[in-house]
Structure formats: structure tokens, C-alpha cells
Motif scaffolding. Structure first.
Motif, PDB file in Angstrom:
ATOM      1  N   ALA A 133      -2.400 144.261  28.041  1.00  0.00           N
ATOM      2  CA  ALA A 133      -0.972 143.991  28.129  1.00  0.00           C
ATOM      3  C   ALA A 133      -0.286 144.644  26.933  1.00  0.00           C
ATOM      4  CB  ALA A 133      -0.719 142.491  28.131  1.00  0.00           C
ATOM      5  N   PHE A 176       3.112 144.794  24.500  1.00  0.00           N
ATOM      6  CA  PHE A 176       4.166 143.900  24.036  1.00  0.00           C
ATOM      7  C   PHE A 176       5.399 144.668  23.573  1.00  0.00           C
ATOM      8  CE2 PHE A 176       2.426 139.577  23.702  1.00  0.00           C
ATOM      9  CZ  PHE A 176       1.123 139.829  24.071  1.00  0.00           C
ATOM     10  N   GLY A 177       6.551 144.044  23.798  1.00  0.00           N
ATOM     11  CA  GLY A 177       7.781 144.546  23.231  1.00  0.00           C
ATOM     12  C   GLY A 177       7.894 144.151  21.766  1.00  0.00           C
ATOM     13  N   GLN A 178       8.984 144.558  21.138  1.00  0.00           N
ATOM     14  CA  GLN A 178       9.194 144.280  19.727  1.00  0.00           C
ATOM     15  C   GLN A 178       9.847 142.932  19.475  1.00  0.00           C
ATOM     16  OE1 GLN A 178       7.874 146.011  17.024  1.00  0.00           O
ATOM     17  NE2 GLN A 178       6.754 146.696  18.833  1.00  0.00           N
ATOM     18  N   SER A 199       1.849 144.166  32.015  1.00  0.00           N
ATOM     19  CA  SER A 199       0.600 144.838  32.370  1.00  0.00           C
ATOM     20  C   SER A 199       0.676 145.232  33.842  1.00  0.00           C
ATOM     21  CB  SER A 199      -0.615 143.939  32.101  1.00  0.00           C
ATOM     22  OG  SER A 199      -0.631 142.839  32.973  1.00  0.00           O
ATOM     23  N   TYR A 228       6.239 134.970  25.441  1.00  0.00           N
ATOM     24  CA  TYR A 228       5.636 134.214  24.354  1.00  0.00           C
ATOM     25  C   TYR A 228       6.703 133.809  23.344  1.00  0.00           C
ATOM     26  CZ  TYR A 228       1.051 135.739  25.916  1.00  0.00           C
ATOM     27  OH  TYR A 228      -0.088 135.948  26.658  1.00  0.00           O
ATOM     28  N   TYR A 281       4.787 138.719  30.861  1.00  0.00           N
ATOM     29  CA  TYR A 281       4.440 137.498  30.129  1.00  0.00           C
ATOM     30  C   TYR A 281       5.520 137.242  29.072  1.00  0.00           C
ATOM     31  CZ  TYR A 281      -0.249 139.075  31.662  1.00  0.00           C
ATOM     32  OH  TYR A 281      -1.333 139.515  32.388  1.00  0.00           O
ATOM     33  N   PHE A 297       8.595 137.105  22.483  1.00  0.00           N
ATOM     34  CA  PHE A 297       7.999 138.371  22.888  1.00  0.00           C
ATOM     35  C   PHE A 297       7.782 138.403  24.392  1.00  0.00           C
ATOM     36  CE2 PHE A 297       7.202 140.351  18.913  1.00  0.00           C
ATOM     37  CZ  PHE A 297       6.856 139.364  18.014  1.00  0.00           C
TER      38      PHE A 297
END
Lengths: 113, 114
Positions: free
Chosen positions: A102, A104-106, A94, A35, A33, A90
Motif C-alpha cells: 500500500a 501512503f499519502g503525505q 493499493s 489512518y 485505507y 493518512f
């Protein structure tokens, strides 16, 4: 550490330019995903891929595009950049399309000057 | 659009339990309730999720009402590091043909006070 890697961490570029943001999902995760989060704004869903195919689309601008490669990493391409595109981007991954958490990366902080 | 309603902000004293409410009155039978949090400018962090039963893990507890129209996230002993924006999200369960994009609302800004 979520196991999701985003590169680069910071990016400064000029208006009108094109950039590529990269995301490596957690090992074995098939769904990715993307964002966008502008300053003091919420997380805006852009697009989702599952096992190489586009699965869901949010309010992604036509100037933006993404893809997921056979090795499952994903890239978000932003072109004809405008000042308003400055934001945190971001990526999350998942294992499956739904029903699981899910991770998330940084994020990549993009600054357009 | 987000299918949940949360208070804009809350304060909690350090060491106390933080109880964060969420309304999801239009939740469907196959939708889970998920909680994430985002510490300033970091990537959102998964906390917990549940369908109808109460859930507990090392981070928090999730209490879902019997009619599933609302839930409460409980941080049992809040610390300063729990200061973050907390998001309540509903998502469908696993299914190949379901639209499952994760939609974040505005969340609750939780301030832990020393």
C-alpha cells in the motif's frame, strides 16, 4: 512521490465543527485505507474501502464516516470535532485488497482549537 | 492488535548495516511479512515484503527464518536519512474474502548516528 494525493495538507478548525478530508488514490488502485496518528502515537487504522464498498473497519468513532466514490477517490468526514481529534490523517491505496504493498499519502494535519 | 514484536529502539552507525529484527511467531501460512518506515510526520513508505524466501530490492534485504516465525530487515549501508520508525507487519495474501486491514504496531525507532 507515492502517487496518493491528500487535501488539504493542513486544516485548523474549532471544536464542534465538521470537516472533510479528501484522498485521491494512485491511478488504478481500487483499495483505500484511512489512518489516524495522534501526536507521538502509532498509526491507528480507521477504515478501508475497496471499489466503492466498505471492506474493513477499525476503531473509527461514530462521529467519523467515510466513503469511496465511483471515481475511486475517498473522503473522510469528521464531525462534532473535539480537541482530541487533532492528529495526522493518512490515506493509503493499493491495487487489490490484499497481498500487495500500500502507498501512503503525505497526510492531512488537523488541528482542533 | 499487531501480530508482530519489535524492539522499541535501535542505534546504528552511519555507513554500517542496520539489522532490524521482528518476531511474528503466530504468522499463518498465507501471510506475508511487510516492512514500512515512517520518517518524522511523513506518510509511511513501503520498503519490502516476502513470504518465505529472502528478498532484496534497492532499499533493503529481508531475511525470513525457515520456520517463518521471525525476520530481519537489513539496510546495508545506513545513512542519516534512514533515521525513522520501522514497522514490521504481517498481511494475508491476495484474496477477495480476507480481512486485510494493515495493522501497524509501535515499530522500531532507528537512530543512525554520524
Amino acid at each position: 512521490d507515492s502517487g496518493v494525493t491528500q487535501t488539504p495538507k493542513h486544516l485548523i478548525t474549532a471544536t464542534g465543527q465538521r470537516v472533510t478530508l479528501r484522498c485521491s488514490p494512485r491511478s488504478g488502485d481500487l483499495s483505500v485505507y484511512w489512518y489516524q496518528q495522534s501526536l507521538d502515537q502509532g498509526l491507528q487504522f480507521l477504515i478501508q474501502y475497496y471499489n466503492g464498498e466498505e471492506r474493513a473497519k477499525g476503531n473509527i468513532l461514530e462521529r467519523f464516516s467515510a466513503q469511496q466514490f465511483p471515481d475511486l477517490h475517498s473522503e473522510l468526514n469528521l464531525s462534532s470535532l473535539e480537541l482530541g481529534d487533532s492528529a495526522l490523517y493518512f490515506c493509503a491505496s493499493s491495487p487489490n485488497p490484499g497481498g500487495t504493498e500500500a502507498f501512503f499519502g503525505q497526510g492531512t494535519r488537523l488541528t482542533v482549537v | 492488535d499487531a501480530k508482530t514484536t519489535q524492539p522499541t529502539s535501535m542505534d546504528c552507525a552511519e555507513g554500517r548495516a542496520a539489522n532490524l529484527p521482528c518476531n511474528h511467531s503466530t504468522i499463518s501460512g498465507n501471510e506475508y511479512v511487510y516492512w514500512y518506515r515512517q520518517i518524522h510526520s511523513q506518510g509511511p513508505q513501503y520498503i519490502i515484503h516476502g513470504l518465505k524466501n529472502n528478498e532484496t530490492n534497492e532499499m533493503a534485504s529481508l531475511i525470513i527464518t525457515e520456520d517463518r516465525k521471525s525476520s530481519t530487515l537489513i539496510l546495508p549501508h545506513a545513512t542519516l536519512r534512514d533515521t525513522a520508525v520501522y514497522y514490521c507487519i504481517v498481511r494475508p495474501d491476495e484474496g477477495e474474502n480476507r480481512d486485510d486491514k494493515i495493522i501497524f504496531g509501535k515499530g522500531t525507532r532507528l537512530h543512525i548516528l554520524p
